[in-house]
Design an enzyme around this catalytic site. Structure first.
Site, PDB file in Angstrom:
ATOM      1  N   LYS A  49      20.516 129.812  73.913  1.00 17.39           N
ATOM      2  CA  LYS A  49      20.462 128.435  74.341  1.00 17.39           C
ATOM      3  C   LYS A  49      21.996 128.308  74.408  1.00 17.39           C
ATOM      4  CE  LYS A  49      18.253 126.763  70.717  1.00 17.39           C
ATOM      5  NZ  LYS A  49      17.283 125.845  71.240  1.00 17.39           N
ATOM      6  N   ARG A  50      22.554 127.242  74.940  1.00 14.09           N
ATOM      7  CA  ARG A  50      24.199 126.868  74.797  1.00 14.09           C
ATOM      8  C   ARG A  50      24.589 126.918  73.403  1.00 14.09           C
ATOM      9  NH1 ARG A  50      26.922 125.783  79.970  1.00 14.09           N
ATOM     10  NH2 ARG A  50      28.438 124.848  78.683  1.00 14.09           N
ATOM     11  N   LYS A  99       9.107 127.494  76.167  1.00 14.02           N
ATOM     12  CA  LYS A  99       9.073 128.768  76.733  1.00 14.02           C
ATOM     13  C   LYS A  99       8.715 129.801  75.893  1.00 14.02           C
ATOM     14  CE  LYS A  99      12.615 127.022  79.978  1.00 14.02           C
ATOM     15  NZ  LYS A  99      14.006 126.692  80.026  1.00 14.02           N
ATOM     16  N   LYS A 114      23.362 122.471  67.870  1.00 18.28           N
ATOM     17  CA  LYS A 114      22.220 123.608  67.747  1.00 18.28           C
ATOM     18  C   LYS A 114      22.237 124.520  66.711  1.00 18.28           C
ATOM     19  CE  LYS A 114      22.187 123.157  72.868  1.00 18.28           C
ATOM     20  NZ  LYS A 114      21.017 122.729  73.439  1.00 18.28           N
ATOM     21  N   HIS A 144      19.158 112.346  79.044  1.00 22.21           N
ATOM     22  CA  HIS A 144      19.236 113.421  78.092  1.00 22.21           C
ATOM     23  C   HIS A 144      19.954 113.809  77.067  1.00 22.21           C
ATOM     24  CE1 HIS A 144      16.996 115.479  81.853  1.00 22.21           C
ATOM     25  NE2 HIS A 144      17.702 114.566  82.421  1.00 22.21           N
ATOM     26  N   THR A 168      13.851 123.026  75.676  1.00 22.88           N
ATOM     27  CA  THR A 168      12.598 123.268  76.598  1.00 22.88           C
ATOM     28  C   THR A 168      12.382 124.676  76.256  1.00 22.88           C
ATOM     29  OG1 THR A 168      14.158 123.583  78.372  1.00 22.88           O
ATOM     30  CG2 THR A 168      12.794 121.737  78.480  1.00 22.88           C
TER      31      THR A 168
HETATM   32  C1  26Q Z   1      28.887 115.221  82.257  1.00 21.24           C
HETATM   33  C2  26Q Z   1      30.173 114.787  82.662  1.00 21.24           C
HETATM   34  C3  26Q Z   1      31.226 115.857  83.164  1.00 21.24           C
HETATM   35  C4  26Q Z   1      31.025 116.868  83.217  1.00 21.24           C
HETATM   36  C5  26Q Z   1      29.738 117.433  82.723  1.00 21.24           C
HETATM   37  C6  26Q Z   1      28.855 116.630  82.407  1.00 21.24           C
HETATM   38  C7  26Q Z   1      27.446 117.122  82.019  1.00 21.24           C
HETATM   39  C8  26Q Z   1      26.779 118.181  82.514  1.00 21.24           C
HETATM   40  C9  26Q Z   1      25.548 118.632  81.968  1.00 21.24           C
HETATM   41  C10 26Q Z   1      26.847 116.552  80.643  1.00 21.24           C
HETATM   42  C11 26Q Z   1      25.736 117.188  80.365  1.00 21.24           C
HETATM   43  C12 26Q Z   1      25.027 118.134  80.946  1.00 21.24           C
HETATM   44  C13 26Q Z   1      23.828 118.900  80.531  1.00 21.24           C
HETATM   45  C14 26Q Z   1      22.968 118.434  79.414  1.00 21.24           C
HETATM   46  C15 26Q Z   1      21.858 118.949  79.239  1.00 21.24           C
HETATM   47  O1  26Q Z   1      21.643 120.012  79.629  1.00 21.24           O
HETATM   48  N1  26Q Z   1      21.087 118.422  78.111  1.00 21.24           N
HETATM   49  C16 26Q Z   1      19.681 118.777  77.885  1.00 21.24           C
HETATM   50  O2  26Q Z   1      18.707 118.521  78.798  1.00 21.24           O
HETATM   51  C17 26Q Z   1      17.361 119.229  78.580  1.00 21.24           C
HETATM   52  C18 26Q Z   1      16.552 118.788  79.454  1.00 21.24           C
HETATM   53  O3  26Q Z   1      16.058 117.130  79.247  1.00 21.24           O
HETATM   54  C19 26Q Z   1      16.945 118.706  76.889  1.00 21.24           C
HETATM   55  O4  26Q Z   1      15.852 119.412  76.842  1.00 21.24           O
HETATM   56  C20 26Q Z   1      18.307 119.070  76.070  1.00 21.24           C
HETATM   57  O5  26Q Z   1      17.582 118.703  74.793  1.00 21.24           O
HETATM   58  C21 26Q Z   1      19.412 118.552  76.345  1.00 21.24           C
HETATM   59  O6  26Q Z   1      20.352 118.839  75.527  1.00 21.24           O
END
Ligand code: 26Q
Length: 827
Positions: A563-564, A675, A569, A370, A671
């Site tokens: 978004k975050r 939406k 972004k 991702h 995503t």
């Molecule tokens: C990793 C290690 C330790 C702690 C936290 C994490 C961690 C947690 C969540 C790393 C990444 C995430 C989330 C990532 C995320 O939401 N990525 C998004 O995924 C979407 C679905 O595929 C994409 O549409 C977005 O582009 C992408 O940023």
């Protein structure tokens, strides 16, 4: 033993879904589950009774579905994700279960109001953002398509933090979502697995001389206990299971401690061991190597695999057909420890030889990537891994050695390649690269949008693509139209049903049928009326929001970036444009400006200082702009606090313009872009992630594309990006930045935003200023179009009509065909 739902409905409960039967069932639960009379019942009591009445009606199908899976024994897909952002439950269950009308009537007959009840609906925020919401959309699609699937996840006691805005700053508070109980989960105290940590590995051999490994002296062991959440398909007979793990202390723990004699310390140590599943890590784009997080990942993975193996062994006595019955999808590398864990279970517990275990593992696992941001790729220091998971480190080393030996045979002397593909990174700290482990241990690796998958193959993992030419593939993300249109936008749903029928709910391609109405004036008017009613509804939320209490004008262009909060972004780009508009409006108050409300929402990771300062800058600009009587009727800036699935459901239907403006090459898919377009917003965006595919579907004339391509971003970087050049050349840009730098928006703290200025002007990986001029120009086109409502409406219709390919139903079908080889098992 059968794995199906064991909790049966009290026999006194009447069957059926008629209004009166449902009403009686709600009353029954008020009395016997809540022990309340209508006189003493609180709103929460009513909510719980309704939830239990609805749940009763799920249970039958749930048991049935699980029994069907047991007896027919089809190949199943297990979706492993550390995050599920399911959002509010009640409304989703009512939509999918096909008796919303009856429940509404029953609620009315009881003298209650559904809207009121829905205020009490509990939001499960067990995820950070896109990745967690994707997992939830996929669960909905799998159940709707009748796919034999189960999700595994974590039952965090505290989900994503609650965001408050105090003095314009983000302040995090704990999301204690379970405090009133969660009626949709079923605790399963009988599904309980031991999870071990620390200790060391002892090597011995059996009578025949085969090596055996013992993981000994482990400590701080915990138990994983299952909680099940039902996932019903849309208007069908399938109810899949989402199994969430919660940490419990071990029995031995209790006994040991009691023997030591210090009772109070014993209980508090017991409590400590349960902290493992307490809290969701709130960062989504920056990985820190925290021990607790590593333990969470292993806890989750080990419990899920033990459960999968137990279920497989009920029907099979050898592991030969394991990959024919089991597919496991790894949602990013967070569950990648599943690979060495399956190896360990097969070898050390089931006594299978390495070769057999490895073949099974690779045939079973597939991995979804991702992100390509280097700081987000998971790495764990070897020291930490050695301490916490000594046996797994050993297995990982063995996987690596076998793999590197093969590479050396194929590409002798290519040390640069060896260094790149090794699971072990030597510098600066000896670490385990989880993405390399996941790629080597999976049969298929997918990116989440065409560009992203391309970047994975050609830029991030080219060596792997050379070694495994067929391993990489693309499956573009999707969203469920049941939530993101039917449920969140009833006005538009009604219009669609009237115009093209309701087939779009399970076949989003039917939205195509709208195209022939794009120029129909009558239809355009109804489309505009729907949008206006959604904008008014959104204005109402903003008026009622206790933290905002702001009046906004629904006739404004609603310009939305939700978004975050992250530098890549580029919320700053959108905000700089708002400042430019502010300056223009002030300079030429009598010009015919397009009135606009710019809305932001999103959470910043608590440790990400620049992102938090961006929130403060947005709220500071909002403060200035909204209080300026000269501009207040033409320009508003709003930061909507505590963005969540529920907030998204309120905001997205009311948006005119969707901001998808990440630096090209950095947003894996996005995503929110899908939406918003599905709800009739036009996109202003870069050629990044799924924006490219959205553009291809809606056509170049129906989207506002600007900025550098990902190729050009790389070129500029190689040449050397000099942000000062853009600053010197563009006077509107210079003026806006100078205002930020000189304290125009922070008169009491003139240097408050210096770090933001530095992030843009000193060295900026995200190249905000490089795209500034082209963004500002595009926004002029947006304004011009907004002045022609017919043209705008036409494009809005064409956007929604073209979203067929972005349904998560399409994505799941592709996963089934290209990766899982799993087929629907409808009743
Ligand atoms: C990793 C290690 C330790 C702690 C936290 C994490 C961690 C947690 C969540 C790393 C990444 C995430 C989330 C990532 C995320 O939401 N990525 C998004 O995924 C979407 C679905 O595929 C994409 O549409 C977005 O582009 C992408 O940023």
């Amino acid at each position: 033993m059968n794995d199906s739902v064991t909790n049966t409905k009290p026999s006194s409960l009447p069957e059926g879904n008629s209004v009166d039967v449902i009403k009686d069932s709600i009353s029954h639960h008020l009395k016997y589950s809540q022990a309340k009379s209508p006189r003493t019942a609180t709103l929460m009591d009513h909510y719980n009774s309704i939830a239990f009445a609805v749940r009763d009606r799920l249970v039958e199908k749930w048991i049935d579905t699980q029994n069907r899976y047991f007896t027919k024994d089809p190949k199943r897909i297990y979706y492993l994700s550390m995050e599920y952002l399911v959002g509010r439950a009640l409304s989703n269950y009512l939509v999918n279960l096909d008796f919303k009308k009856e429940v509404c009537r029953a609620i009315e007959k009881l003298g209650l109001d559904l809207e009121n009840i829905e205020q009490s609906d509990i939001e499960a925020g067990l995820g950070n953002g896109g990745l967690g919401r994707l997992a939830a959309c996929f669960m909905d699609s799998m159940a709707t398509l009748g796919i034999p699937a189960a999700g595994y996840g974590m039952r965090y006691e505290y989900g994503i933090f609650y965001q408050k805005i105090i003095d314009g700053f983000q302040v995090e508070t704990a999301d204690n979502w379970l405090r009133k109980g969660y009626p949709w989960e079923l605790p399963r105290p009988d599904y309980l697995y031991p999870i071990r940590f620390y200790g060391r590995v002892q090597h011995t051999s059996d009578k025949e001389g085969y090596g055996i490994c013992h993981w000994v002296d482990s400590h701080d062991d915990v138990m994983a206990m299952a909680y099940d959440v039902p996932i019903p398909g849309y208007h069908n007979q399938t109810v899949n299971n989402l199994r969430l793990w919660s940490a419990r202390s071990t029995r031995e723990f209790d006994l040991d401690s009691f023997n030591e004699g210090d009772y109070v310390q014993a209980v508090s140590r017991k409590h400590e061991s349960e902290t493992l599943s307490k809290v969701l890590y709130p960062n989504d784009s920056n990985m820190q190597g925290k021990e607790l997080r590593l333990k969470q990942e292993y806890f989750f993975v080990s419990a899920s695999l033990q459960d999968i193996l137990r279920r497989y062994k009920r029907n099979h006595s050898t592991f030969e057909s394991f990959p024919k019955k089991v597919a496991i999808q790894l949602n990013d590398t967070h569950p990648a420890l599943a690979i060495p864990e399956l190896m360990r279970l097969l070898m050390d517990r089931e006594h299978r030889p390495w070769e057999e275990a490895w073949e099974i593992a690779v045939k079973t696992f597939a991995y979804t990537n991702h992100t390509v941001l280097p700081e987000a790729l998971e790495k764990w220091s070897v020291d930490l891994m050695q301490r916490v998971l000594p046996r797994h480190l050993e297995i990982i080393y063995q996987i690596n050695q076998n793999f590197l030996n093969r590479v050396q045979v194929q590409h002798p002397g290519n040390n640069a390649m060896l260094e790149k593909v090794s699971i072990v990174e030597e510098q600066p700290v000896k670490s385990i690269r989880m993405s390399n482990l996941a790629i080597i241990g999976s049969h298929t690796v997918n990116g989440v949008a065409a560009l992203h998958s391309d970047i994975l193959k050609n830029r991030v993992f080219p060596e792997f693509n050379k070694l495994f030419p067929n391993r990489f593939t693309n499956i573009t993300n999707g969203i469920t139209q049941r939530l993101w249109l039917k449920s969140c936008n009833p006005a538009l749903s009604d219009l669609l049903n009237d115009t093209i029928g309701d087939g779009w709910v399970t076949d989003l391609n039917q939205m195509q049928k709208l195209k022939k109405f794009a120029d129909d004036e009558e239809f355009q008017k109804r489309w505009r009326d729907v949008k206006m009613s959604n904008k008014k509804r959104l204005a109402g939320y903003i008026r009622e929001d206790r933290a905002l209490r702001m009046e906004i004008n629904p006739h404004h262009l609603f310009d939305v970036q939700v978004k975050r909060i992250h530098e890549y972004k580029r919320q700053l780009l959108c905000l700089l444009h708002a400042i430019v508009l502010y300056n223009r409006f002030k300079e030429n108050p009598n010009c015919d400006h397009v009135p606009r409300t710019v809305m932001f929402a999103g959470k910043a990771a608590p440790g990400y200082d620049v992102a938090k300062l961006i929130i403060k800058l947005i709220t500071s600009v909002a403060d200035k702009v909204n209080h300026d009587v000269q501009t207040a009727d033409k320009l508003r800036v709003v930061f909507i606090p505590n963005y969540s699935v529920n907030k998204a459901e309120g905001i997205i239907p009311g948006a005119d313009l969707s901001e998808q403006i990440s630096t090209a090459g950095m947003e894996a898919s996005g995503t929110g872009n899908m939406k918003l377009a599905l709800n009739g917003a036009l996109t202003i965006g870069t050629l990044d992630g799924a924006n490219i595919e959205i553009k291809n579907e809606v056509g170049d004339d129906n989207i506002f594309i600007f900025g550098l391509t990902s190729g050009q971003v790389d070129e500029v970087k190689t040449r050397g990006y000099n942000p000062r050049e853009y600053y010197e050349k563009n006077h509107e840009l210079r003026r806006a930045l100078d205002m930020v730098r000189d304290g125009y928006f922070s008169p009491d703290h003139p240097h408050l935003f210096q770090p933001i200025i530095d992030s843009l002007l000193v060295k900026d990986r995200f190249m905000v200023l490089a795209d500034f001029a082209s963004y500002i120009e595009k926004q002029k086109e947006v304004e011009a179009l907004f002045l022609s409502p017919k043209e705008w409406t036409r494009k809005s219709i064409l956007n929604a009509a073209s979203m067929g390919p972005f349904s998560s139903d399409r994505a799941i079908r592709q996963y089934c065909q290209k990766i899982w080889d799993v087929h629907p098992l409808p009743k």
